[in-house]
Motif scaffolding. Structure first.
Motif, PDB file in Angstrom:
ATOM      1  N   LEU A  76       0.901  -1.119   0.044  1.00  0.00           N
ATOM      2  CA  LEU A  76       0.099   0.057   0.042  1.00  0.00           C
ATOM      3  C   LEU A  76       0.929   1.026  -0.035  1.00  0.00           C
ATOM      4  N   THR A  77       0.539   2.342  -0.561  1.00  0.00           N
ATOM      5  CA  THR A  77       1.205   3.721  -0.704  1.00  0.00           C
ATOM      6  C   THR A  77       0.980   4.128   0.646  1.00  0.00           C
ATOM      7  N   ASP A  78      -0.120   3.941   1.465  1.00  0.00           N
ATOM      8  CA  ASP A  78      -0.575   4.660   2.702  1.00  0.00           C
ATOM      9  C   ASP A  78      -1.103   3.851   3.352  1.00  0.00           C
ATOM     10  N   MET A  79      -0.866   3.618   4.714  1.00  0.00           N
ATOM     11  CA  MET A  79      -1.571   2.831   5.468  1.00  0.00           C
ATOM     12  C   MET A  79      -2.869   3.044   6.038  1.00  0.00           C
ATOM     13  N   ARG A  80      -3.231   4.324   5.693  1.00  0.00           N
ATOM     14  CA  ARG A  80      -4.556   4.493   5.739  1.00  0.00           C
ATOM     15  C   ARG A  80      -5.593   3.711   4.997  1.00  0.00           C
ATOM     16  N   TYR A  81      -4.901   2.909   4.020  1.00  0.00           N
ATOM     17  CA  TYR A  81      -6.073   1.952   3.283  1.00  0.00           C
ATOM     18  C   TYR A  81      -6.098   0.849   3.622  1.00  0.00           C
ATOM     19  N   PHE A  82      -5.347   0.654   4.901  1.00  0.00           N
ATOM     20  CA  PHE A  82      -5.188  -0.904   5.261  1.00  0.00           C
ATOM     21  C   PHE A  82      -6.819  -1.230   5.607  1.00  0.00           C
ATOM     22  N   GLN A  83      -7.473  -0.671   6.350  1.00  0.00           N
ATOM     23  CA  GLN A  83      -8.759  -1.332   6.642  1.00  0.00           C
ATOM     24  C   GLN A  83      -9.711  -1.508   5.399  1.00  0.00           C
ATOM     25  N   GLU A  84      -9.743  -0.572   4.406  1.00  0.00           N
ATOM     26  CA  GLU A  84     -10.534  -0.569   3.138  1.00  0.00           C
ATOM     27  C   GLU A  84     -10.162  -1.881   2.199  1.00  0.00           C
ATOM     28  N   VAL A  85      -8.537  -1.931   2.183  1.00  0.00           N
ATOM     29  CA  VAL A  85      -8.261  -3.193   1.472  1.00  0.00           C
ATOM     30  C   VAL A  85      -8.390  -4.420   2.107  1.00  0.00           C
ATOM     31  N   LYS A 105       3.676  -0.777   3.471  1.00  0.00           N
ATOM     32  CA  LYS A 105       3.548   0.504   3.012  1.00  0.00           C
ATOM     33  C   LYS A 105       4.861   0.702   2.011  1.00  0.00           C
ATOM     34  N   VAL A 106       4.843   0.879   0.889  1.00  0.00           N
ATOM     35  CA  VAL A 106       5.918   1.211  -0.054  1.00  0.00           C
ATOM     36  C   VAL A 106       5.372   2.315  -0.911  1.00  0.00           C
ATOM     37  N   GLU A 107       6.516   2.925  -1.835  1.00  0.00           N
ATOM     38  CA  GLU A 107       6.419   3.946  -2.994  1.00  0.00           C
ATOM     39  C   GLU A 107       6.064   2.891  -4.053  1.00  0.00           C
ATOM     40  N   LEU A 108       5.008   2.982  -4.651  1.00  0.00           N
ATOM     41  CA  LEU A 108       5.018   2.137  -5.934  1.00  0.00           C
ATOM     42  C   LEU A 108       5.498   3.102  -7.185  1.00  0.00           C
ATOM     43  N   ALA A 109       5.407   2.415  -8.282  1.00  0.00           N
ATOM     44  CA  ALA A 109       5.910   3.042  -9.585  1.00  0.00           C
ATOM     45  C   ALA A 109       4.831   4.163 -10.330  1.00  0.00           C
ATOM     46  N   HIS A 110       3.925   4.064  -9.776  1.00  0.00           N
ATOM     47  CA  HIS A 110       2.908   5.100 -10.434  1.00  0.00           C
ATOM     48  C   HIS A 110       2.212   5.925  -9.429  1.00  0.00           C
ATOM     49  N   PRO A 111       2.176   7.415  -9.826  1.00  0.00           N
ATOM     50  CA  PRO A 111       1.726   8.119  -8.533  1.00  0.00           C
ATOM     51  C   PRO A 111      -0.075   7.732  -8.351  1.00  0.00           C
ATOM     52  N   ASP A 112      -0.628   7.337  -9.134  1.00  0.00           N
ATOM     53  CA  ASP A 112      -1.802   6.853  -8.861  1.00  0.00           C
ATOM     54  C   ASP A 112      -2.058   5.445  -8.558  1.00  0.00           C
ATOM     55  N   LEU A 113      -1.279   4.850  -8.507  1.00  0.00           N
ATOM     56  CA  LEU A 113      -1.330   3.489  -7.997  1.00  0.00           C
ATOM     57  C   LEU A 113      -1.441   3.213  -6.525  1.00  0.00           C
ATOM     58  N   LYS A 114      -2.379   2.821  -5.853  1.00  0.00           N
ATOM     59  CA  LYS A 114      -2.436   2.573  -4.496  1.00  0.00           C
ATOM     60  C   LYS A 114      -2.003   1.425  -3.763  1.00  0.00           C
ATOM     61  N   VAL A 115      -2.372   0.144  -4.722  1.00  0.00           N
ATOM     62  CA  VAL A 115      -1.945  -1.210  -4.094  1.00  0.00           C
ATOM     63  C   VAL A 115      -1.359  -2.016  -5.119  1.00  0.00           C
ATOM     64  N   GLU A 116      -0.790  -2.631  -4.589  1.00  0.00           N
ATOM     65  CA  GLU A 116      -0.052  -4.035  -5.675  1.00  0.00           C
ATOM     66  C   GLU A 116       0.170  -5.064  -4.780  1.00  0.00           C
ATOM     67  N   MET A 117      -0.334  -6.150  -5.227  1.00  0.00           N
ATOM     68  CA  MET A 117      -0.185  -7.627  -4.573  1.00  0.00           C
ATOM     69  C   MET A 117       0.696  -8.541  -5.269  1.00  0.00           C
ATOM     70  N   ILE A 118       1.410  -9.430  -4.462  1.00  0.00           N
ATOM     71  CA  ILE A 118       2.162 -10.558  -4.873  1.00  0.00           C
ATOM     72  C   ILE A 118       1.604 -11.777  -4.642  1.00  0.00           C
ATOM     73  N   PHE A 119       1.520 -12.869  -5.437  1.00  0.00           N
ATOM     74  CA  PHE A 119       0.932 -14.105  -5.010  1.00  0.00           C
ATOM     75  C   PHE A 119       1.832 -15.108  -5.320  1.00  0.00           C
ATOM     76  N   SER A 120       1.813 -16.231  -4.326  1.00  0.00           N
ATOM     77  CA  SER A 120       2.203 -17.722  -4.784  1.00  0.00           C
ATOM     78  C   SER A 120       1.216 -18.665  -4.628  1.00  0.00           C
ATOM     79  N   ALA A 121       0.983 -19.723  -5.116  1.00  0.00           N
ATOM     80  CA  ALA A 121       0.035 -20.675  -5.011  1.00  0.00           C
ATOM     81  C   ALA A 121       0.454 -21.938  -5.408  1.00  0.00           C
ATOM     82  N   ALA A 122      -0.099 -22.973  -5.066  1.00  0.00           N
ATOM     83  CA  ALA A 122       0.000 -24.429  -5.424  1.00  0.00           C
ATOM     84  C   ALA A 122      -0.535 -24.476  -6.618  1.00  0.00           C
ATOM     85  N   ALA A 123       0.203 -25.098  -7.856  1.00  0.00           N
ATOM     86  CA  ALA A 123      -0.280 -25.474  -9.049  1.00  0.00           C
ATOM     87  C   ALA A 123      -1.404 -26.137  -9.125  1.00  0.00           C
TER      88      ALA A 123
END
Length: 123
Positions: A76-85, A105-123
């Motif tokens: 998240l770019t801002d932890m204020r988004y934590f509950q809604e996400v 909380k991280v700085e993402l590559a685009h100023p309008d991007l608020k959320v990015e997610m990374i996943f791993s799953a069993a195939a």
């Protein structure tokens, strides 16, 4: 073990080069990253819902599903988004098969991007 790659994400426009695979499967594990839809906009909850919809598509393309999730990282770019996400994420999850998860909380590559997610799953 072979590495299987699904889809490609473009790199810098005009170069003809790609930057990343959309999904990589190796040793029975599916790995991928999602963001909201371009152009980026809307609330963090809306972007999270878009991330999760894309996650379901990518899991299905790799022969997996959210019931097989192993880990989820939420950036998240801002932890204020934590509950809604969290509200969107919690409603989406398979409650019988919860993955491990972290959120940072991280700085993402685009100023309008608020959320990015990374996943791993069993195939």
């Amino acid at each position: 073990m072979s590495i299987v790659r699904h889809g490609r994400n473009p790199g810098t426009p005009g170069t003809g080069l790609d930057r990343a695979s959309q999904v990589v499967v190796y040793n029975g594990v599916v790995n991928f990253v999602t963001t909201g839809n371009r152009p980026f906009g809307g609330t963090a909850a809306e972007q999270a819902a878009q991330c999760l919809a894309r996650a379901e598509e990518r899991l299905a393309a790799a022969g997996s599903s959210k019931s097989k999730l192993l880990t989820v990282q939420i950036w998240l770019t801002d932890m204020r988004y934590f509950q809604e996400v969290n509200a969107v994420y919690d409603a989406w999850l398979d409650q019988a098969n919860l993955p491990v998860r972290c959120c940072a909380k991280v700085e993402l590559a685009h100023p309008d991007l608020k959320v990015e997610m990374i996943f791993s799953a069993a195939a």
